[in-house]
Design an enzyme around this catalytic site. Structure first.
Site, PDB file in Angstrom:
ATOM      1  N   HIS A 241      -9.453   0.771   4.460  1.00  4.12           N
ATOM      2  CA  HIS A 241      -8.190   0.949   5.186  1.00  4.12           C
ATOM      3  C   HIS A 241      -8.435   1.833   6.408  1.00  4.12           C
ATOM      4  CE1 HIS A 241      -4.118   2.276   6.111  1.00  4.12           C
ATOM      5  NE2 HIS A 241      -3.721   1.179   5.494  1.00  4.12           N
TER       6      HIS A 241
ATOM      7  N   GLU B  33      -5.377  -5.391  10.324  1.00  4.38           N
ATOM      8  CA  GLU B  33      -4.403  -4.334  10.557  1.00  4.38           C
ATOM      9  C   GLU B  33      -4.741  -3.632  11.871  1.00  4.38           C
ATOM     10  OE1 GLU B  33      -2.394  -3.040   6.720  1.00  4.38           O
ATOM     11  OE2 GLU B  33      -4.207  -1.874   6.865  1.00  4.38           O
TER      12      GLU B  33
ATOM     13  N   ASN C 265       0.858  -1.191   0.000  1.00  4.82           N
ATOM     14  CA  ASN C 265       0.000   0.000   0.000  1.00  4.82           C
ATOM     15  C   ASN C 265       0.892   1.238   0.000  1.00  4.82           C
ATOM     16  OD1 ASN C 265      -1.886   1.993   0.421  1.00  4.82           O
ATOM     17  ND2 ASN C 265      -2.131   1.567   2.602  1.00  4.82           N
TER      18      ASN C 265
ATOM     19  N   LYS D  24       0.004   4.272  -0.069  1.00  5.62           N
ATOM     20  CA  LYS D  24      -0.662   5.438   0.542  1.00  5.62           C
ATOM     21  C   LYS D  24      -0.562   6.625  -0.437  1.00  5.62           C
ATOM     22  CE  LYS D  24       0.828   3.658   4.985  1.00  5.62           C
ATOM     23  NZ  LYS D  24       0.080   3.575   6.228  1.00  5.62           N
TER      24      LYS D  24
ATOM     25  N   SER E 128       3.330  -2.336  10.227  1.00 12.59           N
ATOM     26  CA  SER E 128       4.786  -2.272  10.389  1.00 12.59           C
ATOM     27  C   SER E 128       5.497  -3.580  10.015  1.00 12.59           C
ATOM     28  CB  SER E 128       5.142  -1.830  11.808  1.00 12.59           C
ATOM     29  OG  SER E 128       4.584  -0.556  12.082  1.00 12.59           O
TER      30      SER E 128
ATOM     31  N   GLY F 276       2.060   2.146  10.631  1.00 12.20           N
ATOM     32  CA  GLY F 276       2.938   3.299  10.486  1.00 12.20           C
ATOM     33  C   GLY F 276       3.574   3.751  11.787  1.00 12.20           C
TER      34      GLY F 276
ATOM     35  N   GLU G  35      -6.932   4.255   7.599  1.00 11.44           N
ATOM     36  CA  GLU G  35      -6.772   5.700   7.374  1.00 11.44           C
ATOM     37  C   GLU G  35      -8.026   6.282   6.733  1.00 11.44           C
ATOM     38  OE1 GLU G  35      -2.983   5.419   5.392  1.00 11.44           O
ATOM     39  OE2 GLU G  35      -2.057   4.854   7.297  1.00 11.44           O
TER      40      GLU G  35
HETATM   41  C1  PEP Z   1      -0.710   0.013   5.722  1.00 14.02           C
HETATM   42  O1  PEP Z   1      -0.654   1.118   5.212  1.00 14.02           O
HETATM   43  O2  PEP Z   1      -1.646  -0.754   5.428  1.00 14.02           O
HETATM   44  C2  PEP Z   1       0.323  -0.396   6.666  1.00 14.02           C
HETATM   45  C3  PEP Z   1       0.221  -1.565   7.247  1.00 14.02           C
HETATM   46  O3  PEP Z   1       1.333   0.495   6.902  1.00 14.02           O
HETATM   47  P1  PEP Z   1       2.742   0.188   7.628  1.00 14.02           P
HETATM   48  O4  PEP Z   1       3.279  -1.104   7.045  1.00 14.02           O
HETATM   49  O5  PEP Z   1       3.604   1.353   7.285  1.00 14.02           O
HETATM   50  O6  PEP Z   1       2.466   0.038   9.085  1.00 14.02           O
END
Ligand code: PEP
Length: 240
Positions: free
Chosen positions: A92, A162, A6, A8, A198, A168, A94
């Site tokens: 997601h 997630e 992803n 973003k 992460s 992040g 976000e």
């Molecule tokens: C994501 O954006 O779905 C994500 C898991 O980000 P990160 O790996 O940076 O935590």
């Protein structure tokens, strides 16, 4: 195993072609892993072109439920299909946190995308406060059952677990926490389950080795060819 990156709101079109070329070169010879990248809308065409005749799939980061209409700022399933896009992320955290996405709108987007022939990775996960309050399973149950009621175990649907506190932040769920949540989600909806939060080359092996972890949704570490390829290779090693 499915590894999805992803991006973003990173990488403009001119950076995308170089990334795709580099990734394809770097992954030549890696088998047993389905690779997906999710660029921003403006970079989708640049990503579809180099990957057209390869096994790397290109997904959007969101999709609307209507085919067209007065929905300023939204993108429809038909627009994505016309570009040659294979699927979309939906829900997601976000989007849920900053743009008012709800379980109901996530389900509507998922139904429309699957009906149109796109693949979907639908995201679920609890916040830090919810985990600390012992509400992880309750939150996951509501999120996953809304999806299960809307589409069931559709063959083109995957779910990404997630935990919001791990996205992040550099904080990763332990392999045990990931496994526990995945086993719970699978008891509600039996589709491929990706862990996200992460994920990096250093922790990918342990997370991906869990029996109910079928892949990863990778944010930050998917922006760099080397680290994303290393995670794809970890997935290939585990299932070989
Ligand atoms: C994501 O954006 O779905 C994500 C898991 O980000 P990160 O790996 O940076 O935590």
């Amino acid at each position: 195993m499915l590894i999805a990156g992803n991006w973003k709101m990173y990488k403009w079109p001119s950076e995308t072609a170089a990334f795709c070329g580099g990734l394809w070169e770097r992954l030549a010879g890696t088998s047993g892993v389905d690779v997906v990248i999710c660029p921003p809308y403006t970079s989708l065409a640049e990503a579809v072109r180099p990957f057209d005749r390869t096994d790397v799939a290109v997904y959007a980061q969101n999709v609307h439920w209507a085919e067209e209409g007065a929905f300023t700022g939204e993108i429809s399933t038909r627009m994505l299909l016309d570009l040659g896009v294979d699927g979309s992320l939906v829900g997601h955290s976000e989007r849920r946190q900053h743009f008012g996405e709800s379980d109901e709108t996530v389900a509507r987007r998922t139904v429309a995308a699957l009906e149109a022939g796109l693949r979907v990775i639908a995201c679920v996960g609890e916040s830090e406060e919810e985990r600390e309050a012992g509400q992880t399973e309750l939150v996951l149950r509501v999120q996953v059952e809304t999806l299960a009621d809307a589409v069931g175990a559709h063959e083109h649907l995957a779910v990404a677990y997630e935990p919001v506190w791990a996205i992040g932040t550099g904080k990763t769920a332990t392999p045990e926490q990931a496994q526990e949540a995945h086993a719970f989600i699978r008891s509600l909806l039996d589709v491929p389950l990706l862990y996200g939060g992460s994920v990096k080359p250093e922790n990918a092996d342990e997370l991906l080795a869990q029996p109910d972890v079928d892949g990863a949704l990778v944010g930050g570490a998917s922006l760099d060819v080397e680290s994303f390829a290393a995670i794809c290779e970890a997935a290939a090693r585990i299932r070989s």
